[in-house]
Design an enzyme around this catalytic site. Structure first.
Site, PDB file in Angstrom:
ATOM      1  NE  ARG A   1      43.493  41.694  28.987  1.00  0.00           N
ATOM      2  CZ  ARG A   1      44.134  41.047  29.946  1.00  0.00           C
ATOM      3  NH1 ARG A   1      45.446  41.033  29.978  1.00  0.00           N
ATOM      4  NH2 ARG A   1      43.460  40.409  30.879  1.00  0.00           N
TER       5      ARG A   1
ATOM      6  NE  ARG B   1      40.573  37.633  30.079  1.00  0.00           N
ATOM      7  CZ  ARG B   1      41.499  37.435  31.004  1.00  0.00           C
ATOM      8  NH1 ARG B   1      42.750  37.179  30.635  1.00  0.00           N
ATOM      9  NH2 ARG B   1      41.221  37.494  32.280  1.00  0.00           N
TER      10      ARG B   1
ATOM     11  CE  LYS C   1      49.008  36.741  35.815  1.00  0.00           C
ATOM     12  NZ  LYS C   1      48.307  38.051  35.905  1.00  0.00           N
TER      13      LYS C   1
ATOM     14  NE  ARG D   1      40.322  40.286  35.514  1.00  0.00           N
ATOM     15  CZ  ARG D   1      40.598  40.553  34.235  1.00  0.00           C
ATOM     16  NH1 ARG D   1      39.799  41.337  33.534  1.00  0.00           N
ATOM     17  NH2 ARG D   1      41.658  40.038  33.673  1.00  0.00           N
TER      18      ARG D   1
ATOM     19  NE  ARG E   1      44.396  35.201  39.459  1.00  0.00           N
ATOM     20  CZ  ARG E   1      44.508  35.092  38.121  1.00  0.00           C
ATOM     21  NH1 ARG E   1      44.928  34.001  37.572  1.00  0.00           N
ATOM     22  NH2 ARG E   1      44.203  36.126  37.366  1.00  0.00           N
TER      23      ARG E   1
HETATM   24  P1  AMP Z   1      43.506  35.253  34.061  1.00  0.00           P
HETATM   25  O1  AMP Z   1      43.306  34.858  32.640  1.00  0.00           O
HETATM   26  O2  AMP Z   1      44.749  34.656  34.653  1.00  0.00           O
HETATM   27  O3  AMP Z   1      43.437  36.746  34.268  1.00  0.00           O
HETATM   28  O4  AMP Z   1      42.286  34.624  34.890  1.00  0.00           O
HETATM   29  C1  AMP Z   1      40.953  34.978  34.596  1.00  0.00           C
HETATM   30  C2  AMP Z   1      40.025  34.557  35.735  1.00  0.00           C
HETATM   31  O5  AMP Z   1      40.112  33.139  35.907  1.00  0.00           O
HETATM   32  C3  AMP Z   1      40.341  35.134  37.097  1.00  0.00           C
HETATM   33  O6  AMP Z   1      39.808  36.436  37.279  1.00  0.00           O
HETATM   34  C4  AMP Z   1      39.702  34.101  38.005  1.00  0.00           C
HETATM   35  O7  AMP Z   1      38.300  34.244  38.035  1.00  0.00           O
HETATM   36  C5  AMP Z   1      40.012  32.792  37.286  1.00  0.00           C
HETATM   37  N1  AMP Z   1      41.312  32.220  37.708  1.00  0.00           N
HETATM   38  C6  AMP Z   1      42.395  31.984  36.926  1.00  0.00           C
HETATM   39  N2  AMP Z   1      43.405  31.447  37.618  1.00  0.00           N
HETATM   40  C7  AMP Z   1      42.963  31.352  38.895  1.00  0.00           C
HETATM   41  C8  AMP Z   1      43.528  30.887  40.122  1.00  0.00           C
HETATM   42  N3  AMP Z   1      44.790  30.426  40.175  1.00  0.00           N
HETATM   43  N4  AMP Z   1      42.760  30.929  41.239  1.00  0.00           N
HETATM   44  C9  AMP Z   1      41.503  31.367  41.215  1.00  0.00           C
HETATM   45  N5  AMP Z   1      40.908  31.854  40.116  1.00  0.00           N
HETATM   46  C10 AMP Z   1      41.617  31.840  38.957  1.00  0.00           C
END
Ligand code: AMP
Length: 219
Positions: free
Chosen positions: A127, A161, A13, A172, A88
């Protein structure tokens, strides 16, 4: 246009949002990036979300809805934006609908990036990204052309990360299947869900996305 990229962690994404943002002049809003920045900066928000993020769990709807509500007020979003990692949960999707309705705006398209779990686990655990320009790499699938030097900016520092570990990936993916997947029928019912094959190569996925978006009628 307001565009949502929906897909499991590791689907690409962030990478695709960045490309579409440049190609279509849309502002990229990534809740994951914003939360990671808050952690790095040591803000009270960062402190609040760190534990959940490290465990691979979603942070509270209230927090992310608040972040997105603030961002949508910014001038950067006036020409349209891409949501990467939000919504989400159904509660987030409904809150977004309400916020957009207040502004007499609507979602132009929701792109669903389809990738199977086995591939996701491989992608996530390998990654890393350039600490300077943030461009993404992968140990196996996309190493820098010259070892330890960023192709884009020549930077030599790279970061992984904290939540890109084998243990966290399981949590996740579970969060995705249980809490985010219900958004697929939600947007399908509205006739705005556009699936793309996220298993394809990066350039091919971008091409598919541009193709489906070119076919979307905007008003
Ligand atoms: P991402 O970088 O999009 O994979 O997000 C990393 C982490 O941030 C996720 O595993 C959640 O802990 C938190 N996070 C990001 N976006 C959201 C969201 N819309 N709702 C809840 N948690 C989020």
């Amino acid at each position: 246009m307001i565009l949502i990229l929906l897909g499991p962690p590791g689907a690409g994404k962030g990478t695709q949002a960045r490309r579409l943002s440049e190609g279509r002049n849309l502002f990229q809003l990534s809740t994951g990036d914003m939360l990671r920045q808050a952690i790095k900066a040591g803000t009270p928000l960062g402190e609040k979300v760190r534990r959940q993020m490290d465990a691979g769990q979603l942070v509270s709807d209230e927090i992310v809805i608040g972040i997105i509500a603030d961002c949508m007020e910014s001038k950067d979003c006036l020409g349209g934006f891409i949501l990467d990692g939000f919504p989400r949960t159904l509660a987030q999707a409904e809150a977004l609908d309400r916020m957009l309705e207040e502004k007499s705006c609507r979602i132009g398209a929701v792109i669903e990036m389809q990738v199977n779990d086995e591939e996701l686990a491989k992608r996530i655990t390998g990654r890393f990204s350039c600490a300077e320009c943030n461009i993404g790499y992968h140990d196996q699938f996309r190493p820098p052309k010259q070892e330890s030097v960023c192709d884009e900016c020549g930077g030599t520092e790279f970061v992984r990360r904290e939540d890109d570990t084998e243990e966290t990936v399981v949590a996740r993916l579970k969060a995705y299947h249980e809490q985010t997947e219900p958004l697929l029928p939600y947007y399908r019912a509205q006739g705005i869900l556009l699936p793309v094959d996220g298993m394809a190569g990066i350039d091919d996925v971008t091409r598919q996305m541009n193709e489906v978006l070119d076919a979307v009628k905007t008003d």
